[in-house]
Design a protein around this motif. Sequence first.
Motif, PDB file in Angstrom:
ATOM      1  N   PRO A   1       0.841  -1.196   0.000  1.00 30.08           N
ATOM      2  CA  PRO A   1       0.000   0.000   0.000  1.00 30.08           C
ATOM      3  C   PRO A   1       0.875   1.245   0.000  1.00 30.08           C
ATOM      4  CG  PRO A   1       0.033  -1.015   2.179  1.00 30.08           C
ATOM      5  CD  PRO A   1       0.793  -1.932   1.253  1.00 30.08           C
ATOM      6  N   ASP A   2       0.261   2.395  -0.220  1.00 39.21           N
ATOM      7  CA  ASP A   2       1.013   3.647  -0.259  1.00 39.21           C
ATOM      8  C   ASP A   2       1.751   3.921   1.048  1.00 39.21           C
ATOM      9  OD1 ASP A   2       0.193   4.092  -2.836  1.00 39.21           O
ATOM     10  OD2 ASP A   2      -1.472   5.377  -2.273  1.00 39.21           O
ATOM     11  N   GLN A   3       1.165   3.457   2.155  1.00 37.92           N
ATOM     12  CA  GLN A   3       1.768   3.705   3.459  1.00 37.92           C
ATOM     13  C   GLN A   3       1.641   2.441   4.294  1.00 37.92           C
ATOM     14  OE1 GLN A   3       0.057   7.036   5.472  1.00 37.92           O
ATOM     15  NE2 GLN A   3       1.009   6.563   7.401  1.00 37.92           N
ATOM     16  N   LEU A   4       2.669   2.152   5.073  1.00 43.82           N
ATOM     17  CA  LEU A   4       2.592   1.007   5.976  1.00 43.82           C
ATOM     18  C   LEU A   4       1.571   1.313   7.067  1.00 43.82           C
ATOM     19  CD1 LEU A   4       6.401   0.198   6.216  1.00 43.82           C
ATOM     20  CD2 LEU A   4       4.667  -0.992   4.870  1.00 43.82           C
ATOM     21  N   SER A   5       0.667   0.380   7.313  1.00 44.88           N
ATOM     22  CA  SER A   5      -0.468   0.645   8.199  1.00 44.88           C
ATOM     23  C   SER A   5      -0.094   0.814   9.666  1.00 44.88           C
ATOM     24  CB  SER A   5      -1.515  -0.466   8.065  1.00 44.88           C
ATOM     25  OG  SER A   5      -0.949  -1.700   8.464  1.00 44.88           O
ATOM     26  N   HIS A   6       1.064   0.349  10.097  1.00 46.90           N
ATOM     27  CA  HIS A   6       1.441   0.462  11.499  1.00 46.90           C
ATOM     28  C   HIS A   6       2.284   1.707  11.795  1.00 46.90           C
ATOM     29  CE1 HIS A   6       0.126  -3.716  11.457  1.00 46.90           C
ATOM     30  NE2 HIS A   6      -0.045  -3.568  12.752  1.00 46.90           N
ATOM     31  N   LEU A   7       2.374   2.613  10.817  1.00 48.09           N
ATOM     32  CA  LEU A   7       3.076   3.878  11.028  1.00 48.09           C
ATOM     33  C   LEU A   7       2.095   5.016  10.824  1.00 48.09           C
ATOM     34  CD1 LEU A   7       6.367   3.212   9.013  1.00 48.09           C
ATOM     35  CD2 LEU A   7       5.982   2.934  11.468  1.00 48.09           C
ATOM     36  N   ASN A   8       2.114   5.986  11.739  1.00 49.47           N
ATOM     37  CA  ASN A   8       1.245   7.148  11.577  1.00 49.47           C
ATOM     38  C   ASN A   8       1.915   8.173  10.666  1.00 49.47           C
ATOM     39  OD1 ASN A   8       3.085   8.608  13.150  1.00 49.47           O
ATOM     40  ND2 ASN A   8       1.831   8.501  15.004  1.00 49.47           N
ATOM     41  N   ALA A   9       1.295   9.328  10.494  1.00 47.39           N
ATOM     42  CA  ALA A   9       1.816  10.352   9.583  1.00 47.39           C
ATOM     43  C   ALA A   9       3.205  10.839   9.983  1.00 47.39           C
ATOM     44  CB  ALA A   9       0.843  11.529   9.526  1.00 47.39           C
ATOM     45  N   LYS A  10       3.542  10.726  11.267  1.00 52.13           N
ATOM     46  CA  LYS A  10       4.858  11.156  11.751  1.00 52.13           C
ATOM     47  C   LYS A  10       5.891  10.026  11.660  1.00 52.13           C
ATOM     48  CE  LYS A  10       2.923  14.286  15.201  1.00 52.13           C
ATOM     49  NZ  LYS A  10       2.845  14.543  16.651  1.00 52.13           N
ATOM     50  N   GLY A  11       5.468   8.846  11.178  1.00 49.15           N
ATOM     51  CA  GLY A  11       6.378   7.712  11.086  1.00 49.15           C
ATOM     52  C   GLY A  11       6.508   6.936  12.384  1.00 49.15           C
ATOM     53  N   GLU A  12       5.618   7.211  13.350  1.00 49.05           N
ATOM     54  CA  GLU A  12       5.660   6.533  14.640  1.00 49.05           C
ATOM     55  C   GLU A  12       4.817   5.261  14.587  1.00 49.05           C
ATOM     56  OE1 GLU A  12       5.764  10.674  17.214  1.00 49.05           O
ATOM     57  OE2 GLU A  12       3.843   9.752  16.702  1.00 49.05           O
ATOM     58  N   ALA A  13       5.284   4.228  15.277  1.00 49.85           N
ATOM     59  CA  ALA A  13       4.545   2.970  15.338  1.00 49.85           C
ATOM     60  C   ALA A  13       3.273   3.148  16.163  1.00 49.85           C
ATOM     61  CB  ALA A  13       5.413   1.878  15.958  1.00 49.85           C
ATOM     62  N   HIS A  14       2.192   2.547  15.679  1.00 50.42           N
ATOM     63  CA  HIS A  14       0.936   2.562  16.423  1.00 50.42           C
ATOM     64  C   HIS A  14       0.115   1.337  16.035  1.00 50.42           C
ATOM     65  CE1 HIS A  14      -2.067   3.736  13.286  1.00 50.42           C
ATOM     66  NE2 HIS A  14      -0.955   4.037  12.654  1.00 50.42           N
ATOM     67  N   MET A  15      -0.832   0.993  16.902  1.00 48.82           N
ATOM     68  CA  MET A  15      -1.722  -0.130  16.626  1.00 48.82           C
ATOM     69  C   MET A  15      -2.861   0.379  15.759  1.00 48.82           C
ATOM     70  SD  MET A  15      -3.178  -2.689  19.453  1.00 48.82           S
ATOM     71  CE  MET A  15      -4.079  -4.156  19.072  1.00 48.82           C
ATOM     72  N   VAL A  16      -3.125  -0.327  14.680  1.00 51.22           N
ATOM     73  CA  VAL A  16      -4.158   0.076  13.737  1.00 51.22           C
ATOM     74  C   VAL A  16      -5.533  -0.038  14.392  1.00 51.22           C
ATOM     75  CG1 VAL A  16      -5.238  -0.508  11.526  1.00 51.22           C
ATOM     76  CG2 VAL A  16      -2.759  -0.647  11.778  1.00 51.22           C
ATOM     77  N   ASP A  17      -6.380   0.969  14.194  1.00 49.53           N
ATOM     78  CA  ASP A  17      -7.756   0.935  14.688  1.00 49.53           C
ATOM     79  C   ASP A  17      -8.606   0.167  13.683  1.00 49.53           C
ATOM     80  OD1 ASP A  17     -10.316   1.325  15.625  1.00 49.53           O
ATOM     81  OD2 ASP A  17     -10.209   3.522  15.615  1.00 49.53           O
ATOM     82  N   VAL A  18      -9.084  -1.009  14.088  1.00 49.46           N
ATOM     83  CA  VAL A  18      -9.910  -1.825  13.196  1.00 49.46           C
ATOM     84  C   VAL A  18     -11.389  -1.738  13.567  1.00 49.46           C
ATOM     85  CG1 VAL A  18      -8.023  -3.418  12.653  1.00 49.46           C
ATOM     86  CG2 VAL A  18      -9.566  -3.934  14.570  1.00 49.46           C
ATOM     87  N   GLY A  19     -11.728  -0.832  14.482  1.00 48.46           N
ATOM     88  CA  GLY A  19     -13.095  -0.719  14.973  1.00 48.46           C
ATOM     89  C   GLY A  19     -14.130  -0.456  13.903  1.00 48.46           C
ATOM     90  N   GLY A  20     -13.772   0.236  12.844  1.00 51.59           N
ATOM     91  CA  GLY A  20     -14.726   0.550  11.783  1.00 51.59           C
ATOM     92  C   GLY A  20     -14.805  -0.499  10.685  1.00 51.59           C
ATOM     93  N   LYS A  21     -13.971  -1.520  10.765  1.00 57.90           N
ATOM     94  CA  LYS A  21     -13.962  -2.557   9.733  1.00 57.90           C
ATOM     95  C   LYS A  21     -15.123  -3.531   9.923  1.00 57.90           C
ATOM     96  CE  LYS A  21      -9.127  -3.075   8.442  1.00 57.90           C
ATOM     97  NZ  LYS A  21      -8.041  -4.065   8.416  1.00 57.90           N
ATOM     98  N   ALA A  22     -15.584  -4.069   8.818  1.00 61.79           N
ATOM     99  CA  ALA A  22     -16.651  -5.065   8.868  1.00 61.79           C
ATOM    100  C   ALA A  22     -16.112  -6.381   9.421  1.00 61.79           C
ATOM    101  CB  ALA A  22     -17.216  -5.286   7.469  1.00 61.79           C
ATOM    102  N   ILE A  23     -16.957  -7.083  10.134  1.00 59.43           N
ATOM    103  CA  ILE A  23     -16.610  -8.422  10.595  1.00 59.43           C
ATOM    104  C   ILE A  23     -16.816  -9.374   9.428  1.00 59.43           C
ATOM    105  CG2 ILE A  23     -17.266 -10.312  12.135  1.00 59.43           C
ATOM    106  CD1 ILE A  23     -18.043  -8.156  14.200  1.00 59.43           C
ATOM    107  N   THR A  24     -15.747 -10.058   9.046  1.00 59.11           N
ATOM    108  CA  THR A  24     -15.821 -11.040   7.964  1.00 59.11           C
ATOM    109  C   THR A  24     -15.102 -12.312   8.400  1.00 59.11           C
ATOM    110  OG1 THR A  24     -13.781 -10.268   6.891  1.00 59.11           O
ATOM    111  CG2 THR A  24     -15.849  -9.265   6.150  1.00 59.11           C
ATOM    112  N   GLN A  25     -15.410 -13.404   7.721  1.00 60.29           N
ATOM    113  CA  GLN A  25     -14.708 -14.662   7.971  1.00 60.29           C
ATOM    114  C   GLN A  25     -13.318 -14.544   7.362  1.00 60.29           C
ATOM    115  OE1 GLN A  25     -16.060 -17.113   9.864  1.00 60.29           O
ATOM    116  NE2 GLN A  25     -14.053 -18.058   9.805  1.00 60.29           N
ATOM    117  N   ARG A  26     -12.302 -14.827   8.145  1.00 61.52           N
ATOM    118  CA  ARG A  26     -10.917 -14.680   7.698  1.00 61.52           C
ATOM    119  C   ARG A  26     -10.139 -15.946   8.031  1.00 61.52           C
ATOM    120  NH1 ARG A  26      -9.608  -8.856   7.646  1.00 61.52           N
ATOM    121  NH2 ARG A  26     -11.510  -7.708   8.051  1.00 61.52           N
ATOM    122  N   THR A  27      -9.295 -16.351   7.108  1.00 63.30           N
ATOM    123  CA  THR A  27      -8.414 -17.485   7.336  1.00 63.30           C
ATOM    124  C   THR A  27      -7.032 -17.155   6.775  1.00 63.30           C
ATOM    125  OG1 THR A  27      -8.971 -18.580   5.257  1.00 63.30           O
ATOM    126  CG2 THR A  27     -10.275 -19.199   7.190  1.00 63.30           C
TER     127      THR A  27
END
Length: 175
Positions: free
Chosen positions: A12-38
């Motif tokens: 992707p254009d940006q690594l998801s675990h880095l914020n705009a300042k390049g600092e590590a953070h945990m991705v907020d998945v609260g708005g994502k749909a619940i789907t079956q994942r394997t």
Amino acid sequence: MSDQPDQLNHLPDQLSHLNAKGEAHMVDVGGKAITQRTASAETYVTMAAETLQLIQSGGHKKGDVFAVARIAGIQAAKKCSDLIPLCHPLMLSKIAVDLEAQPEHQRVRIEATCGLAGQTGVEMEALTAVSVAALTLYDMCKAVDKGMTIGPTRLLSKSGGRSGDWQFPTEGEAP
């Protein structure tokens, strides 16, 4: 030129675990749909032929090497978020760890599949399961074979989520 598939064209254009300042953070998945994942992953432990024979015959003084490694892999998938700092704790609904002796290659193939209905993927859980199962196998057999090697370790496939399904390319596959 490498025999490995070009993975960089899928970043992707940006690594998801880095914020705009390049600092590590945990991705907020609260708005994502619940789907079956394997997700499925594999690794290999290569060893001396005598070591593999010892494992297969059940003659190892520490007990059933495959059973212990399987349990370790399952436990590792459950504890993935404790081991990898930015992973979410997940309520896995499936963890399968399979070990297969491959005497023609003097190795053991380890495959893990993890699944859930959730808001984030389970790739890290599958990769952690095979890694810890391999380390456990090594630990149980190191007294008779310190020259064992682990790897390659790789994600085989994943399904579900916004990015959809993915499978490791089989053309030019190394192991």
